[in-house]
Design a protein around this motif. Sequence first.
Motif, mmCIF file in Angstrom:
data_model
loop_
_atom_site.group_PDB
_atom_site.id
_atom_site.type_symbol
_atom_site.label_atom_id
_atom_site.label_comp_id
_atom_site.label_asym_id
_atom_site.label_seq_id
_atom_site.Cartn_x
_atom_site.Cartn_y
_atom_site.Cartn_z
ATOM 1 N N MET A 1 50.727 42.957 22.292
ATOM 2 C CA MET A 1 50.575 42.950 23.794
ATOM 3 C C MET A 1 51.178 41.642 24.458
ATOM 4 N N LEU A 2 51.212 41.729 25.839
ATOM 5 C CA LEU A 2 52.116 40.631 26.337
ATOM 6 C C LEU A 2 51.257 40.256 27.558
ATOM 7 N N SER A 3 51.307 38.865 27.536
ATOM 8 C CA SER A 3 51.026 38.018 28.901
ATOM 9 C C SER A 3 52.188 37.264 29.242
ATOM 10 N N LEU A 4 52.230 36.927 30.330
ATOM 11 C CA LEU A 4 53.484 36.367 30.989
ATOM 12 C C LEU A 4 53.010 34.815 31.487
ATOM 13 N N VAL A 5 53.947 33.844 31.296
ATOM 14 C CA VAL A 5 54.008 32.661 31.670
ATOM 15 C C VAL A 5 55.243 32.272 32.527
ATOM 16 N N PHE A 6 55.170 32.316 33.888
ATOM 17 C CA PHE A 6 56.225 32.228 34.780
ATOM 18 C C PHE A 6 56.142 31.110 35.872
ATOM 19 N N LEU B 1 53.766 48.542 39.854
ATOM 20 C CA LEU B 1 52.886 49.723 39.832
ATOM 21 C C LEU B 1 52.189 50.097 38.512
ATOM 22 N N HIS B 2 52.599 49.356 37.223
ATOM 23 C CA HIS B 2 52.155 49.446 36.133
ATOM 24 C C HIS B 2 50.885 48.524 35.982
ATOM 25 N N PHE B 3 51.255 47.090 36.557
ATOM 26 C CA PHE B 3 50.338 46.451 36.355
ATOM 27 C C PHE B 3 48.932 46.701 37.376
ATOM 28 N N ARG B 4 49.413 47.068 38.517
ATOM 29 C CA ARG B 4 48.123 47.874 39.222
ATOM 30 C C ARG B 4 47.446 49.027 38.694
ATOM 31 N N GLU B 5 48.084 49.789 38.033
ATOM 32 C CA GLU B 5 47.481 50.748 37.294
ATOM 33 C C GLU B 5 46.511 50.306 36.091
ATOM 34 N N GLY B 6 46.780 49.241 35.532
ATOM 35 C CA GLY B 6 46.053 48.650 34.491
ATOM 36 C C GLY B 6 44.704 48.134 35.197
ATOM 37 N N LEU B 7 44.968 47.315 36.122
ATOM 38 C CA LEU B 7 43.908 46.699 36.990
ATOM 39 C C LEU B 7 43.003 47.784 37.533
ATOM 40 N N ARG B 8 43.548 48.990 37.980
ATOM 41 C CA ARG B 8 42.512 50.149 38.307
ATOM 42 C C ARG B 8 41.555 50.693 37.244
ATOM 43 N N LEU B 9 42.072 50.550 35.986
ATOM 44 C CA LEU B 9 41.451 50.858 34.740
ATOM 45 C C LEU B 9 40.290 49.734 34.260
ATOM 46 N N ALA B 10 41.078 48.771 34.264
ATOM 47 C CA ALA B 10 40.328 47.253 33.851
ATOM 48 C C ALA B 10 40.265 46.287 34.732
ATOM 49 N N ASN C 1 49.573 38.526 35.456
ATOM 50 C CA ASN C 1 50.824 39.207 35.498
ATOM 51 C C ASN C 1 51.394 39.707 36.790
ATOM 52 N N ILE C 2 50.361 40.276 37.355
ATOM 53 C CA ILE C 2 50.728 40.603 38.671
ATOM 54 C C ILE C 2 51.249 39.697 39.531
ATOM 55 N N ASN D 1 58.667 38.297 44.388
ATOM 56 C CA ASN D 1 59.063 38.828 45.600
ATOM 57 C C ASN D 1 58.714 37.872 46.705
ATOM 58 N N GLN D 2 58.519 36.546 46.426
ATOM 59 C CA GLN D 2 58.312 35.531 47.777
ATOM 60 C C GLN D 2 56.902 35.939 48.351
ATOM 61 N N GLN D 3 55.938 36.716 47.871
ATOM 62 C CA GLN D 3 54.542 36.898 48.603
ATOM 63 C C GLN D 3 53.604 35.797 47.648
ATOM 64 N N HIS D 4 53.753 34.616 48.263
ATOM 65 C CA HIS D 4 53.278 33.378 47.570
ATOM 66 C C HIS D 4 51.668 33.292 47.492
ATOM 67 N N GLY D 5 51.230 33.908 48.757
ATOM 68 C CA GLY D 5 49.929 33.829 49.026
ATOM 69 C C GLY D 5 49.136 34.921 48.027
ATOM 70 N N ALA D 6 49.800 36.004 47.992
ATOM 71 C CA ALA D 6 49.088 37.109 46.955
ATOM 72 C C ALA D 6 49.215 36.746 45.613
ATOM 73 N N ALA D 7 50.280 35.914 45.273
ATOM 74 C CA ALA D 7 50.427 35.168 44.127
ATOM 75 C C ALA D 7 49.250 34.283 43.635
ATOM 76 N N GLU D 8 48.957 33.355 44.558
ATOM 77 C CA GLU D 8 48.184 32.543 44.350
ATOM 78 C C GLU D 8 46.663 33.045 44.318
ATOM 79 N N THR D 9 46.288 33.795 45.081
ATOM 80 C CA THR D 9 45.133 34.587 45.179
ATOM 81 C C THR D 9 44.961 35.262 43.848
ATOM 82 N N ALA D 10 45.978 35.912 43.249
ATOM 83 C CA ALA D 10 45.869 36.781 42.035
ATOM 84 C C ALA D 10 45.523 35.638 40.992
ATOM 85 N N LEU D 11 46.221 34.647 40.982
ATOM 86 C CA LEU D 11 45.868 33.594 39.856
ATOM 87 C C LEU D 11 44.902 32.924 39.827
#
Length: 363
Positions: free
Chosen positions: A1-6, A208-217, A226-227, A234-244
């Motif tokens: 399985m994969l996690s991402l560092v970006f 869509l896939h990360f969102r579906e995973g989060l819906r389940l767990a 990852n999301i 996609n330059q949505q920096h505020g959403a990225a920071e909040t998710a992190l």
Amino acid sequence: MLSLVFTAGCATGHTEWARRADALPTLAQFDEAVTSAAVTPRPSHEILRTNEQMRAFTHAAVRNAASAEQRMRRLSRAVLHPGSLGLRYNDRMTRTAEEAFSTANGNCLTLSVLFVALAREAKIDAVFYEVDVLPEWTRAGDIVFSTRHVNVGGDLGAGGGYVMDFYPYRARREINRRKLTDRQAIAQYYNNIGAELLAANDLHSAYLHFREGLRLAPRLGFLWSNIAVVYARNQQHGAAETALQHAIALDHRKTSALSNLAGLYKTIGRDEEAEQLTEQIAQAQRNNPYFQYVLSERDFADERYADALERLELAISLKPHEPMFYQLAADTANVLNKPDLAAEYDAQAALLKSEAESRMLRN
């Protein structure tokens, strides 16, 4: 399985949507042609689904087996033997149970999904386990994948228990393992597919896939991390920071979300916060005996034996009951022509291995 560092860009603070996967911000700036062409997630009930051919294979494999232990032995032989199904490991293939049965290959998650589906058809107890292993990384462009591992275990009644692990190349050095629910395992299926799509720069399909995973767990921190990578790209920096930030809140021990957040801050010029996080990451790595062990393996391979031994001594001081630390320390001391020290480490490794085997037999 994969996690991402970006590493990407950033803004704003923690908001309420990060607690609810059904309230995730959508991806901005995608036109109808892009969204209509997206790869949509399979329905979750399809991941573990069996078909008639799979059921017939299973029933033939376990026919006349009187006990759960016998059924387990016969089913494992049937799926592994080259003259039967002959499953093959392929770390690049994430598939459903039906697809894995059809092609007879897949990664550890895929083959675990298949085995759980077949085992349950054979009335064998089968559950998913997430296994903490020594860190391994691979790179695709500017994305670093941190590998995760899944296997299967179950209760065989009077026959004890079993573990089915499909990783073939060398024994994975397990640190810990814990049960996963089916929802968590299927969420990790969506995570893998999302990571593959992100590596192909298909942001909308990955989202869509990360969102579906989060819906389940929704409590799987690496899915939030990852999301966040998708949002950042996609330059949505505020959403990225909040998710992190939410990923870190769910599991502060993992450094991938911290690394992503530090990169996010650095990209937009919040250098002081980036430096603070970088130091926090470095401190966590210094205090992680398994991270030190991985670095010592690299030092050993590069013939930096004194550095390797220094790191191993630190790992041992942090976790003195891990036999693999002593074994590599013995090998390193031998290369450094320190036979007495090597013998001491060798003896301690043997003692700890013996104690671990005794505990397994008692359990």
